[in-house]
Design a protein around this motif. Structure first.
Motif, PDB file in Angstrom:
ATOM      1  N   ASP A  63      -3.030  13.021 -10.683  1.00  0.00           N
ATOM      2  CA  ASP A  63      -2.838  12.440 -11.891  1.00  0.00           C
ATOM      3  C   ASP A  63      -2.472  10.949 -11.291  1.00  0.00           C
ATOM      4  OD1 ASP A  63      -2.988  14.584 -13.454  1.00  0.00           O
ATOM      5  OD2 ASP A  63      -1.078  15.172 -13.168  1.00  0.00           O
ATOM      6  N   VAL A  64      -2.175  10.541 -10.382  1.00  0.00           N
ATOM      7  CA  VAL A  64      -1.901   9.517  -9.745  1.00  0.00           C
ATOM      8  C   VAL A  64      -3.103   8.589  -9.404  1.00  0.00           C
ATOM      9  CG1 VAL A  64      -0.665   8.105  -8.074  1.00  0.00           C
ATOM     10  CG2 VAL A  64       0.481  10.036  -8.872  1.00  0.00           C
ATOM     11  N   ALA A  65      -3.119   7.321  -9.799  1.00  0.00           N
ATOM     12  CA  ALA A  65      -4.336   6.306  -9.628  1.00  0.00           C
ATOM     13  C   ALA A  65      -4.431   6.137  -8.044  1.00  0.00           C
ATOM     14  CB  ALA A  65      -4.477   5.081 -10.347  1.00  0.00           C
ATOM     15  N   SER A  66      -4.819   6.917  -7.102  1.00  0.00           N
ATOM     16  CA  SER A  66      -4.969   6.739  -5.891  1.00  0.00           C
ATOM     17  C   SER A  66      -6.331   6.283  -5.134  1.00  0.00           C
ATOM     18  CB  SER A  66      -4.256   7.935  -5.050  1.00  0.00           C
ATOM     19  OG  SER A  66      -4.964   8.975  -5.148  1.00  0.00           O
ATOM     20  N   ARG A  67      -6.405   5.673  -4.075  1.00  0.00           N
ATOM     21  CA  ARG A  67      -7.514   5.527  -3.746  1.00  0.00           C
ATOM     22  C   ARG A  67      -7.930   6.563  -2.520  1.00  0.00           C
ATOM     23  NH1 ARG A  67      -7.914  -0.300  -4.115  1.00  0.00           N
ATOM     24  NH2 ARG A  67      -6.016  -1.023  -5.193  1.00  0.00           N
ATOM     25  N   ALA A  68      -9.327   6.457  -2.152  1.00  0.00           N
ATOM     26  CA  ALA A  68     -10.097   7.606  -1.269  1.00  0.00           C
ATOM     27  C   ALA A  68      -8.869   7.823  -0.045  1.00  0.00           C
ATOM     28  CB  ALA A  68     -11.429   7.200  -0.630  1.00  0.00           C
ATOM     29  N   PHE A  69      -8.562   8.831   0.297  1.00  0.00           N
ATOM     30  CA  PHE A  69      -7.545   8.937   1.385  1.00  0.00           C
ATOM     31  C   PHE A  69      -8.165   8.860   2.854  1.00  0.00           C
ATOM     32  CE2 PHE A  69      -5.312  11.492   4.480  1.00  0.00           C
ATOM     33  CZ  PHE A  69      -4.071  11.039   4.226  1.00  0.00           C
ATOM     34  N   GLU A  70      -7.312   7.888   3.334  1.00  0.00           N
ATOM     35  CA  GLU A  70      -7.646   7.817   4.781  1.00  0.00           C
ATOM     36  C   GLU A  70      -6.201   7.943   5.421  1.00  0.00           C
ATOM     37  OE1 GLU A  70      -9.335   4.623   7.987  1.00  0.00           O
ATOM     38  OE2 GLU A  70     -10.109   4.295   5.974  1.00  0.00           O
ATOM     39  N   ALA A  71      -5.918   8.737   6.668  1.00  0.00           N
ATOM     40  CA  ALA A  71      -4.853   8.748   6.991  1.00  0.00           C
ATOM     41  C   ALA A  71      -4.167   7.604   7.619  1.00  0.00           C
ATOM     42  CB  ALA A  71      -4.862  10.084   8.226  1.00  0.00           C
ATOM     43  N   PRO A  72      -2.989   7.479   7.500  1.00  0.00           N
ATOM     44  CA  PRO A  72      -2.446   6.184   8.451  1.00  0.00           C
ATOM     45  C   PRO A  72      -2.548   6.499   9.939  1.00  0.00           C
ATOM     46  CG  PRO A  72      -0.876   7.222   6.790  1.00  0.00           C
ATOM     47  CD  PRO A  72      -1.951   8.203   6.897  1.00  0.00           C
ATOM     48  N   GLN A  73      -2.755   5.241  10.426  1.00  0.00           N
ATOM     49  CA  GLN A  73      -3.218   5.035  11.814  1.00  0.00           C
ATOM     50  C   GLN A  73      -1.847   4.127  12.268  1.00  0.00           C
ATOM     51  OE1 GLN A  73      -6.929   2.825  11.845  1.00  0.00           O
ATOM     52  NE2 GLN A  73      -8.213   4.526  10.851  1.00  0.00           N
ATOM     53  N   GLY A  74      -1.605   4.569  13.478  1.00  0.00           N
ATOM     54  CA  GLY A  74      -0.501   4.142  14.435  1.00  0.00           C
ATOM     55  C   GLY A  74       0.566   4.417  13.957  1.00  0.00           C
ATOM     56  N   GLU A  75       1.841   4.198  14.704  1.00  0.00           N
ATOM     57  CA  GLU A  75       3.023   4.574  14.449  1.00  0.00           C
ATOM     58  C   GLU A  75       3.778   3.791  13.344  1.00  0.00           C
ATOM     59  OE1 GLU A  75       2.074   3.445  17.352  1.00  0.00           O
ATOM     60  OE2 GLU A  75       2.437   5.096  18.576  1.00  0.00           O
ATOM     61  N   VAL A  76       3.456   2.635  13.053  1.00  0.00           N
ATOM     62  CA  VAL A  76       4.134   1.776  11.941  1.00  0.00           C
ATOM     63  C   VAL A  76       3.558   2.284  10.628  1.00  0.00           C
ATOM     64  CG1 VAL A  76       4.330  -0.324  10.989  1.00  0.00           C
ATOM     65  CG2 VAL A  76       4.552  -0.193  13.404  1.00  0.00           C
TER      66      VAL A  76
END
Length: 180
Positions: A63-76
């Motif tokens: 239900d949340v307006a999110s974008r196409a998922f791409e996993a976070p990269q890197g530790e930060v």
């Protein structure tokens, strides 16, 4: 607490929170935009025929307006995503997700800044979050602030000597962290 829109849509209408949010953004300021759009067959009513607010379902990830998922990269990015997930109450946050589109607001922004300051030891301002509200942009800003704290010649020397390092490895090397 976040603003949620409950919608009774025709069968033919497609439930697209991102499209609805974009349509409303043309006329409403950011702080008035719903964080989620929950599609219902009909509004739940009390025996008196009034809206039964207690019976409205909580919004889910879809239900949340999110974008196409791409996993976070890197530790930060990964650490920042974990902070967002916890404070926004979401199962996952991608590197291209936008803080305010996920339901973030000024009160949560303040909490996020406190967590970022504690975890990354940077002096991030509220303006930084508003100007760089995508996870990857904010992570780049944090890394830049951390690197600014060190001598540029030292950074260049380490990059040249050691080749491809993640931002976390580079920061650890510069700060003299013995765990690397």
């Amino acid at each position: 607490t976040r603003l949620v829109a409950y919608v009774v849509a025709d069968q033919a209408e497609q439930a697209d929170p991102a499209a609805w949010r974009a349509w409303l953004a043309a006329t409403l300021p950011d702080y008035m935009l719903p964080a989620a759009f929950v599609v219902l067959d009909a509004f739940p009513l009390t025996p008196n025929g009034k809206l039964d607010r207690q019976a409205l379902p909580a919004p889910g990830q879809a239900d949340v307006a999110s974008r196409a998922f791409e996993a976070p990269q890197g530790e930060v990015e990964q650490a920042l995503a974990a902070i967002w997930q916890e404070l926004l109450g979401l199962e996952r946050v991608g590197r291209h997700d936008h803080f305010f589109e996920l339901g973030g607001h000024s009160l949560l922004a303040t909490q996020i800044l406190v967590r970022i300051t504690g975890e990354f030891d940077v002096d991030l301002k509220l303006r930084d979050l508003f100007e760089r509200a995508h996870l990857s942009q904010l992570a780049d800003t944090i890394v830049g602030m951390q690197l600014d704290a060190f001598d540029p010649e030292q950074i260049l020397a380490l990059e040249g000597e050691l080749g491809d390092l993640s931002e976390g490895q580079l920061l650890a090397m510069i700060s003299g962290d013995p765990q690397t």
